[in-house]
Structures are given as structure tokens and as C-alpha cells.
Design an enzyme around this catalytic site. Structure first.
Site, short mmCIF file in Angstrom:
data_model
loop_
_atom_site.label_atom_id
_atom_site.label_comp_id
_atom_site.label_asym_id
_atom_site.label_seq_id
_atom_site.Cartn_x
_atom_site.Cartn_y
_atom_site.Cartn_z
NE ARG A 1 0.68 -0.42 3.98
CZ ARG A 1 -0.49 -0.70 3.45
NH1 ARG A 1 -0.57 -1.11 2.21
NH2 ARG A 1 -1.59 -0.56 4.17
CD GLU B 1 -3.40 3.83 -0.93
OE1 GLU B 1 -2.57 4.06 -1.82
OE2 GLU B 1 -3.22 3.00 -0.03
NE ARG C 1 3.86 -2.24 -1.34
CZ ARG C 1 2.86 -1.36 -1.32
NH1 ARG C 1 3.10 -0.09 -1.59
NH2 ARG C 1 1.65 -1.74 -1.03
#
Length: 203
Positions: free
Chosen positions: A69, A77, A120
Site C-alpha cells: 500500500r 477504490e 501490507r
């Protein structure tokens, strides 16, 4: 007429043996915690990952087995819809396309040490010498999420990307569509908190 008087020295009661032992114990505990903290700090390493990127959306890529990320930015999104000139458009897909164009098939390298709640890596990424995090904000396809405020102001005034119309902030859109906010806004206090969590996680 002046007055003079002498002040009697105050009697200071010596600390009891029990109190001194408690003070020594607390001192040893604090020193022990500082030693443990110093020993764990070397285990928080900056991780560097590089290779061919799979672009998942406007601020998330995969390098090999590492999902990343992009730190300090928040892109719409993939399924997010924005509005421009009175019509809806797929701003999330366009944000992803913008990142694909920025990478242009070049090898990508990302560095970072923090992770989000999904594990992430929160990374600062580059391709062909270009700062991808910064470039996505400059192109108007990601909002600044604690960094890149100057770049966002320029994109906004130039009506670049999502700034050409109206949109929900990506974290607001996620909340209203039953998605979790996956990254808290970047900042000094957040980084300190993340560092402490990482240290205790390593224990």
C-alpha cells in the site's frame, strides 16, 4: 523599624529502608525496559522490495509475493464512482490506469517498515527514478494522506484528475460502503504508535 528573625532548619525525615528499596526496584525496572527496547529496535528494519509490479488499484501494487500500500496517499477504490459535468464516472479505474501509466512497465522498487492491519507494507515506491506516491497526487488521482500537501494543492487548483469534479474522500467512501479504512492518516504521532506496536509485536 526592621524586623529580623532566624529561620529554624526544617527537619527532613530520612527515607525508610522500604522506600529506598522500592525506588531502587523502580529504577531497575525502567532501565531493564530501556535495554529491552534498545534490543528490539534493531529488529525494525526498512524492507526494500523490487521487481515487476502488478497494479491492483490507484495506491496498491504487488511485487512478487509482497502486497504494498503506497504510503501517505489515498486513491479512489477500484469500484469507486465520482462525478464530473453532471455525470458519474469510474474514477477508481482511472486512478489505477494513472498508476499503470506512471510505471509504464518499468521495474518498481518500494521501501518501508510499517504495515497496515492487513499486513501490507506501507511503501514509498519508485519507477524509472520517479516517485510514484508523489506523482499520483500530482496527477490528481490520489489525495494526500499526511504527505504531499503542496502537490495536492497544485492538482486541486489545476482541476487535475478527481479534482475536475466532485468525489467522496476515499476513506469516507470505504466507510459508507462497508469497507474498512486500511491506513490511518500518516503523521508523526501515528508513526510513533506504529513503531511501538511493531516493537511489541516482535516480542
Amino acid at each position: 523599624m526592621s524586623r529580623s528573625w532566624s529561620r529554624r532548619p526544617r527537619y527532613v525525615r530520612p527515607r525508610s529502608l522500604w522506600r529506598r528499596l522500592v525506588d531502587y526496584a523502580l529504577t531497575l525496572i525502567v532501565l531493564g525496559l530501556l535495554i529491552l527496547l534498545a534490543a528490539r529496535l534493531d529488529r525494525i528494519e526498512t524492507r526494500k522490495t523490487e521487481g515487476a509490479a502488478v497494479v491492483n488499484d490507484g495506491d496498491t501494487i504487488t511485487l512478487g509475493t509482497e502486497r504494498i500500500r503506497m504510503r501517505g496517499i489515498d486513491a479512489p477504490e477500484y469500484s469507486q464512482i465520482c462525478r464530473k459535468d453532471g455525470a458519474d464516472y469510474a474514477c477508481g479505474k482511472l486512478a489505477r490506469q494513472s498508476l499503470v501509466r506512471l510505471i509504464s512497465g518499468k521495474p518498481v522498487s518500494c521501501t518501508g517498515w510499517q504495515r497496515d492491519r492487513y499486513g501490507r507494507l506501507l511503501g514509498d515506491c519508485q519507477a524509472g527514478g520517479k516517485d510514484l506516491n508523489r506523482a499520483q497526487v500530482e496527477a490528481g488521482w490520489a489525495v494526500a494522506y499526511g504527505d504531499f500537501e503542496t502537490e495536492q494543492a497544485a492538482a486541486r487548483s489545476g482541476q487535475a484528475g478527481i479534482w475536475a469534479g466532485t468525489f467522496d474522500e476515499p476513506h469516507d467512501w470505504r466507510e459508507s460502503h462497508d469497507h474498512d479504512v486500511v491506513e490511518r492518516k500518516h503523521g508523526t504521532l501515528v508513526s510513533i504508535g506504529d513503531a511501538l506496536r511493531e516493537i511489541f509485536r516482535l516480542w
